[in-house]
Design an enzyme around this catalytic site. Structure first.
Site, short mmCIF file in Angstrom:
data_model
loop_
_atom_site.label_atom_id
_atom_site.label_comp_id
_atom_site.label_asym_id
_atom_site.label_seq_id
_atom_site.Cartn_x
_atom_site.Cartn_y
_atom_site.Cartn_z
N GLU A 1 0.84 -1.21 0.00
CA GLU A 1 0.00 0.00 0.00
C GLU A 1 0.87 1.25 0.00
OE1 GLU A 1 -2.61 1.67 -0.11
OE2 GLU A 1 -4.40 0.49 0.31
N ARG B 1 -7.65 1.61 13.15
CA ARG B 1 -6.26 1.91 12.83
C ARG B 1 -6.23 2.96 11.73
NH1 ARG B 1 -4.85 0.14 7.85
NH2 ARG B 1 -5.68 -1.80 6.99
N ASN C 1 -5.22 4.45 8.08
CA ASN C 1 -5.16 3.84 6.75
C ASN C 1 -4.43 4.79 5.80
OD1 ASN C 1 -5.79 1.46 5.26
ND2 ASN C 1 -7.37 2.58 4.16
N ASN D 1 -9.60 6.28 2.34
CA ASN D 1 -8.58 5.82 1.40
C ASN D 1 -7.99 6.98 0.59
OD1 ASN D 1 -7.22 3.33 0.80
ND2 ASN D 1 -9.20 2.33 0.91
N ASP E 1 -9.46 2.10 -4.12
CA ASP E 1 -8.53 2.05 -3.00
C ASP E 1 -7.65 3.30 -3.04
OD1 ASP E 1 -6.66 1.22 -0.99
OD2 ASP E 1 -7.14 -0.85 -1.42
#
Length: 327
Positions: free
Chosen positions: A47, A130, A132, A178, A228
């Site tokens: 990522e 959490r 991202n 995202n 994403d």
């Protein structure tokens, strides 16, 4: 990143059915670029791709592997710095430091030693969640979002960390925060909450960091996957990695239409970033998790870094800027 989308409304399904033919016709015209393997690795959840144009290196993370990676395309060396908890995104800071998002907040990491120190404590904000994806805006503020561990709807937020290290909640009640980018004129911000299958636009004030006038920019049929990570090119078009979509798709945020689709030999595409000396190479991260046995066999390179020359250039990434008076 997204493992499962639990709540997909009937309206989204209906839109996908009605739009599938139109999108397919536009996509076929874009199948003229070939993706190649940049670096083979079995990242669990690759990522956070971002290009450090000053060092000519690709920063990226493996969230579930708890690794911050620095890939040098010239030497083909991928340096791994282990982290104490899941690392979700990274932005360049100084010559020897980067800002990284961990489970308890944002840290400064020394790129030589791998040691990190807590910069912005967010533990009270991240109960059951959490951090991202995230990026810096043109003024150097760090925007970073969260997601609930069980991906419960509306339990995540989008935050900014100013140059004075002031934490501010900008958008609440999101599900999987995202991709986020800004236009070259510094007047528009685009943002993805994956579960909505949309890209939203906001009027953006670069001086204050304020956002307003939320609008729908792109509605994405679920037949294409789930949006994403995201980057933006020099023409202010959006490039979105498609989880469960085997591709990166270029969208026109003004018309909401697909411009082109670049297929990638991995099932879950997570982020992308323009890099290279001329910013003409699109680097693409992928994941090796959340795949069926059939998908694992079909996509043995899942988790690797890919690259392609898409025929358009990107823009320099924004670095975090710290007010020196706060040190």
């Amino acid at each position: 990143m997204i493992k499962k989308i639990l709540c997909i409304s009937f309206s989204i399904l209906l839109f996908a059915c009605n739009s599938k033919k139109e999108y397919r016709e536009k996509i076929v015209k874009g199948k003229n670029k070939t993706v190649t393997l940049a670096y083979q690795i079995k990242a669990k959840l690759g990522e956070g791709a971002i290009w450090n144009y000053k060092t000519q290196e690709l920063y990226w993370v493996d969230i579930e592997g708890k690794k911050f990676n620095i890939y040098n395309p010239k030497s083909k060396v991928n340096t791994i710095l282990n982290t104490a908890s899941r690392i979700s995104t990274v932005v360049p800071f100084t010559e020897n430091e980067a800002m990284i998002a961990l489970e308890d907040g944002v840290h400064k990491m020394n790129l030589q030693t791998g040691e990190s120190t807590l910069f912005t404590d967010m533990k009270s904000e991240l109960l059951g969640s959490r951090l991202n994806d995230g990026k810096c805006d043109p003024a150097g503020r760090f925007w970073v979002g969260s997601m609930h561990f069980k991906q419960e709807k509306g339990k995540a937020n989008l935050y900014t960390i100013s140059s004075e290290n002031i934490l501010q909640k900008k958008i609440d009640s999101v599900t999987i925060s995202n991709g986020i980018v800004w236009t070259s004129d510094k007047k528009t911000m685009y943002y993805i909450d994956t579960s909505t299958s949309t890209v939203k636009s906001f009027d953006y004030n670069n001086e204050t960091g304020e956002i307003s006038n939320e609008k729908l920019a792109v509605k994405i049929p679920i037949s294409l996957g789930f949006p994403d990570g995201m980057t933006i090119d020099e023409e202010n078009m959006l490039w979105v990695g498609m989880w469960n979509g085997n591709a990166v798709i270029r969208f026109n945020p003004v018309t909401g239409k697909v411009i082109s689709k670049i297929e990638v030999p991995a099932h879950n595409i997570t982020s992308c970033a323009f890099g290279g000396e001329n910013l003409d190479i699109l680097y693409i991260t992928s994941a090796s998790v959340d795949m069926t046995a059939e998908e694992i066999e079909k996509y043995p390179l899942a988790g690797s870094i890919f690259k392609v020359k898409p025929g358009v250039k990107g823009v320099n990434s924004n670095f975090y800027i710290e007010n020196k008076s706060t040190k």
